[in-house]
Design a protein around this motif. Structure first.
Motif, PDB file in Angstrom:
ATOM      1  N   ARG A 249      37.206  46.675  26.493  1.00 50.84           N
ATOM      2  CA  ARG A 249      36.988  45.836  27.666  1.00 50.84           C
ATOM      3  C   ARG A 249      37.945  44.651  27.513  1.00 50.84           C
ATOM      4  N   LEU A 250      38.799  44.429  28.498  1.00 54.40           N
ATOM      5  CA  LEU A 250      39.886  43.451  28.350  1.00 54.40           C
ATOM      6  C   LEU A 250      39.566  42.135  29.052  1.00 54.40           C
ATOM      7  N   PRO A 251      40.210  41.064  28.605  1.00 53.85           N
ATOM      8  CA  PRO A 251      40.084  39.781  29.302  1.00 53.85           C
ATOM      9  C   PRO A 251      41.050  39.722  30.492  1.00 53.85           C
ATOM     10  N   ILE A 252      40.924  40.684  31.388  1.00 53.65           N
ATOM     11  CA  ILE A 252      41.878  40.820  32.493  1.00 53.65           C
ATOM     12  C   ILE A 252      41.112  41.011  33.804  1.00 53.65           C
ATOM     13  N   GLU A 253      41.575  40.324  34.846  1.00 55.00           N
ATOM     14  CA  GLU A 253      41.135  40.617  36.212  1.00 55.00           C
ATOM     15  C   GLU A 253      42.370  40.954  37.035  1.00 55.00           C
ATOM     16  N   SER A 254      42.285  41.970  37.895  1.00 57.88           N
ATOM     17  CA  SER A 254      43.429  42.360  38.717  1.00 57.88           C
ATOM     18  C   SER A 254      43.333  41.703  40.088  1.00 57.88           C
ATOM     19  N   HIS A 255      44.379  40.981  40.433  1.00 59.42           N
ATOM     20  CA  HIS A 255      44.415  40.257  41.706  1.00 59.42           C
ATOM     21  C   HIS A 255      45.646  40.665  42.509  1.00 59.42           C
ATOM     22  N   VAL A 256      45.605  40.391  43.811  1.00 58.11           N
ATOM     23  CA  VAL A 256      46.745  40.723  44.657  1.00 58.11           C
ATOM     24  C   VAL A 256      47.604  39.478  44.874  1.00 58.11           C
ATOM     25  N   LEU A 257      48.915  39.679  44.740  1.00 60.30           N
ATOM     26  CA  LEU A 257      49.895  38.635  45.052  1.00 60.30           C
ATOM     27  C   LEU A 257      50.807  39.170  46.150  1.00 60.30           C
ATOM     28  N   GLN A 258      50.883  38.436  47.245  1.00 59.24           N
ATOM     29  CA  GLN A 258      51.689  38.894  48.370  1.00 59.24           C
ATOM     30  C   GLN A 258      53.113  38.358  48.284  1.00 59.24           C
ATOM     31  N   ASP A 343      44.105  32.574  30.511  1.00 61.76           N
ATOM     32  CA  ASP A 343      44.926  31.374  30.342  1.00 61.76           C
ATOM     33  C   ASP A 343      46.282  31.478  31.045  1.00 61.76           C
ATOM     34  N   GLY A 344      46.506  32.580  31.752  1.00 62.30           N
ATOM     35  CA  GLY A 344      47.746  32.720  32.515  1.00 62.30           C
ATOM     36  C   GLY A 344      48.930  33.180  31.683  1.00 62.30           C
ATOM     37  N   SER A 345      48.726  33.519  30.424  1.00 63.10           N
ATOM     38  CA  SER A 345      49.816  33.992  29.559  1.00 63.10           C
ATOM     39  C   SER A 345      49.538  35.428  29.125  1.00 63.10           C
ATOM     40  N   PRO A 346      50.589  36.147  28.729  1.00 61.79           N
ATOM     41  CA  PRO A 346      50.433  37.589  28.476  1.00 61.79           C
ATOM     42  C   PRO A 346      49.885  37.933  27.089  1.00 61.79           C
ATOM     43  N   ILE A 347      49.721  39.230  26.886  1.00 59.14           N
ATOM     44  CA  ILE A 347      49.223  39.782  25.620  1.00 59.14           C
ATOM     45  C   ILE A 347      50.188  40.872  25.174  1.00 59.14           C
ATOM     46  N   ILE A 348      50.745  40.735  23.962  1.00 60.42           N
ATOM     47  CA  ILE A 348      51.518  41.814  23.329  1.00 60.42           C
ATOM     48  C   ILE A 348      50.953  41.934  21.928  1.00 60.42           C
ATOM     49  N   GLY A 361      48.627  41.419  30.893  1.00 57.26           N
ATOM     50  CA  GLY A 361      48.345  40.009  31.159  1.00 57.26           C
ATOM     51  C   GLY A 361      49.542  39.235  31.665  1.00 57.26           C
ATOM     52  N   TRP A 362      50.463  39.913  32.348  1.00 66.97           N
ATOM     53  CA  TRP A 362      51.685  39.234  32.793  1.00 66.97           C
ATOM     54  C   TRP A 362      51.464  38.385  34.035  1.00 66.97           C
ATOM     55  N   CYS A 363      50.260  38.425  34.553  1.00 68.44           N
ATOM     56  CA  CYS A 363      49.922  37.591  35.712  1.00 68.44           C
ATOM     57  C   CYS A 363      50.968  37.782  36.804  1.00 68.44           C
ATOM     58  N   TYR A 364      51.431  36.702  37.431  1.00 70.87           N
ATOM     59  CA  TYR A 364      52.420  36.908  38.500  1.00 70.87           C
ATOM     60  C   TYR A 364      53.832  36.620  37.996  1.00 70.87           C
ATOM     61  N   GLY A 365      54.071  36.758  36.673  1.00 69.68           N
ATOM     62  CA  GLY A 365      55.395  36.414  36.136  1.00 69.68           C
ATOM     63  C   GLY A 365      56.043  37.516  35.352  1.00 69.68           C
ATOM     64  N   GLY A 366      55.724  38.767  35.656  1.00 61.84           N
ATOM     65  CA  GLY A 366      56.174  39.855  34.798  1.00 61.84           C
ATOM     66  C   GLY A 366      57.626  40.253  34.956  1.00 61.84           C
ATOM     67  N   PHE A 367      58.216  40.005  36.122  1.00 56.61           N
ATOM     68  CA  PHE A 367      59.558  40.551  36.357  1.00 56.61           C
ATOM     69  C   PHE A 367      60.603  39.964  35.412  1.00 56.61           C
ATOM     70  N   ALA A 390      57.355  36.663  20.300  1.00 58.73           N
ATOM     71  CA  ALA A 390      56.113  37.012  21.004  1.00 58.73           C
ATOM     72  C   ALA A 390      54.899  36.958  20.089  1.00 58.73           C
ATOM     73  N   GLU A 391      55.028  36.272  18.944  1.00 58.56           N
ATOM     74  CA  GLU A 391      53.937  36.331  17.970  1.00 58.56           C
ATOM     75  C   GLU A 391      52.694  35.579  18.435  1.00 58.56           C
ATOM     76  N   ARG A 392      52.839  34.753  19.471  1.00 53.42           N
ATOM     77  CA  ARG A 392      51.660  34.021  19.950  1.00 53.42           C
ATOM     78  C   ARG A 392      50.897  34.770  21.035  1.00 53.42           C
ATOM     79  N   TYR A 393      51.419  35.918  21.463  1.00 52.50           N
ATOM     80  CA  TYR A 393      50.761  36.655  22.545  1.00 52.50           C
ATOM     81  C   TYR A 393      49.654  37.539  21.990  1.00 52.50           C
ATOM     82  N   ARG A 394      48.731  36.911  21.284  1.00 57.94           N
ATOM     83  CA  ARG A 394      47.683  37.663  20.593  1.00 57.94           C
ATOM     84  C   ARG A 394      46.499  37.924  21.516  1.00 57.94           C
ATOM     85  N   LEU A 395      45.902  39.102  21.315  1.00 54.05           N
ATOM     86  CA  LEU A 395      44.720  39.471  22.095  1.00 54.05           C
ATOM     87  C   LEU A 395      43.506  38.644  21.675  1.00 54.05           C
ATOM     88  N   ASP A 396      43.454  38.259  20.388  1.00 54.81           N
ATOM     89  CA  ASP A 396      42.230  37.608  19.893  1.00 54.81           C
ATOM     90  C   ASP A 396      42.185  36.109  20.193  1.00 54.81           C
TER      91      ASP A 396
END
Lengths: 417, 89
Positions: A249-258, A343-348, A361-367, A390-396
């Motif tokens: 179960r992830l700390p993620i919600e999927s939202h729409v960006l137009q 927190d608006g930042s990704p997870i790797i 977790g790339w939110c609206y900044g993945g490109f 990317a060492e700070r992009y921790r899941l925990d």
């Protein structure tokens, strides 16, 4: 086939009969060393860098639709490295450097255009915040120039400087920021990965993840079972569904960006501009369309289309900033499904399941992150150690509270970013 | 998108603010383990289909609602007062 000017000339003189498909269409094999779930920008770049940087070629990318059919084809194509927090700052700096060598590296024209990005500010407090951000960008080794009102006027003479509600005090200019041809990024990475032996398998939906004794052993798919030693989940808005197949179960919600594009116009906007009064950003594509967008609709959605209130808000914001665009007709609008983290930042990161890795977790900044994300995820999957960028992009970090990266300072909770 | 407010009737979604998944109604006890609070605050089922969400009718009666909505189609199938949803368990 290597692409070059000479090749274009030679093909042109021989009726263009020599062009070949840019990648194969292989059937899935029974077993791979590494399987990447998701044939979007991040998944394809991960496969490319696994092959190029780590010499691994027994790799498949599984895509349930067609390559690049998700968010990499549904964004506003902006490339920048103007983040300020430790963790984000070095990652996006790393990604921008990869962008700058990408076309030569891929032998593919991704139309990366460093036309400069200007974040406008509209109050003394906002200027102070951008001075701080600019200094952090410079300390990271990237570029930032503070423009006053007259400096903005020289570059952007068409803005409404006389408005009283949100007067333009100046802007933070990021000359190396810009845009790229979004689809070409996916295609370039696909071709590059394919040429190094990666199997790109389309119309192949993952329906189950096989786990034995806490270790991933393979996948069930719509095209049969595939054994795999390592599996990477890179599926953006669908992260929760795929992770659920592994019991997570992830700390993620999927939202729409137009986002929106107008009919093609003669060149009027040379840069990428973001409006500081809210969320509005705009650039002009090489075809002449004004490409612009705003905020999330702010409710969970998988519909890949938004509703009218946000469309109206974006149009109003644009009109209050640059009234000249009022007569342009909006040609299309669309929505992408954003994998929003608290927190608006990704997870790797790795997961608790051996051999299963997560990139989301790339939110609206993945490109803009496509090269950096693939590069760092490939490093993690190949070496089992995080890449320094990317060492700070921790899941925990959500469970422990350590290392949260809340770039906007609004809090680490869903629906705040 | 329109939302059927139990007090005001069918109203435009502009009048409402979405708070997110209605799991936030099930607040852990103050002395619950940190893992429970982590799950409460961060972890979500994030369904692609029917879901229950908290919406605030700020442009209307000011009530908190539990709205039944489909995230794949945006179809709204109903709404009840959050206070009643909580009592109903």
């Amino acid at each position: 086939m290597r692409y070059s000017g000479l090749q274009v000339l030679a093909q042109g003189l021989t009726g263009n009969r020599g062009w070949r498909p840019a990648w194969r269409d292989p059937a899935p094999k029974d077993e791979y060393d590494i399987v990447i779930i998701g044939g979007g920008g991040h998944g394809l770049s991960t496969a490319y860098y696994l092959a190029r940087e780590h010499g691994l070629t027994n790799i498949a990318v599984l895509e349930k639709g067609y390559l690049g059919g998700g968010n990499v084809g549904r964004n506003t194509t902006i490339v920048r490295a103007n983040y300020q927090l430790e963790g984000n700052s070095q990652f996006y700096s790393h990604s921008l450097k990869l962008w700058e060598g990408l076309e030569a590296d891929l032998n593919y024209n991704v139309m990366h255009s460093q036309r400069g990005l200007i974040n406008l500010f509209h109050s003394d407090g906002q200027r102070d915040a951008f001075v701080r951000r600019g200094n952090m960008m410079i300390n990271q080794g990237d570029d930032a120039i503070l423009l006053d009102r007259e400096g903005c006027r020289k570059l952007l003479p068409y803005l409404d400087y006389e408005q009283t509600r949100f007067p333009i005090y100046g802007g933070l200019y990021h000359p190396r920021g810009g845009t790229a041809r979004h689809d070409a990024v996916a295609w370039g990475y696909a071709r590059g990965a394919d040429r190094r032996g990666v199997d790109l398998i389309q119309q192949c939906e993952v329906t189950g993840i096989d786990i034995v004794g806490g270790r991933v052993t393979g996948l069930q798919t719509s095209r049969g079972a595939i054994r795999a030693k390592k599996v990477g989940i890179v599926v953006a808005g669908r992260s929760s569904q795929v992770a659920a197949m592994a019991g997570m179960r992830l700390p993620i919600e999927s939202h729409v960006l137009q986002a929106f594009v107008t009919e093609g116009l003669k060149p009027v906007i040379d840069h990428v501009i973001s409006y500081g009064m809210g969320h509005f950003y705009i650039s002009q594509s090489d075809k002449g369309g004004l490409v612009f967008g705003g905020d999330l609709d702010f409710y969970a959605s998988y519909a890949a289309r938004g509703n009218l209130p946000m469309a109206e808000h974006v149009a109003e914001a644009g009109m209050s900033l640059m009234p000249m665009i009022g007569k342009a007709r909006t040609l299309r609008s669309w929505g992408g499904i954003m994998d929003m983290s608290p927190d608006g930042s990704p997870i790797i990161d790795r997961t608790d399941i051996e051999g299963l890795y997560l990139n989301c977790g790339w939110c609206y900044g993945g490109f803009k992150a496509v090269p950096g994300s693939g590069h760092c995820f490939a490093h993690l999957m190949a070496t089992d150690r995080p890449h320094p960028a990317a060492e700070r992009y921790r899941l925990d970090r959500f469970a422990t509270g350590h290392g949260l990266m809340d770039e906007e300072g609004t809090g680490s909770q869903h629906n705040l970013h | 998108m329109q939302i059927p407010c139990p007090l005001c009737g069918l109203r435009d979604s502009r009048e409402f603010t979405c708070k997110g998944d209605a799991v936030t109604l099930d607040r852990p006890a103050a002395d619950a383990p940190a893992g429970d609070w982590h799950a409460y605050l961060h972890l979500r089922d994030n369904p692609a289909g029917p879901t229950r969400e908290l919406w605030y009718h700020g442009g209307g009666c000011g009530a908190w609602l539990v709205v039944m909505r489909n995230t794949a189609t945006h179809a709204v199938s109903g709404a009840v007062l959050a206070s009643e949803a909580r009592h109903a368990g």
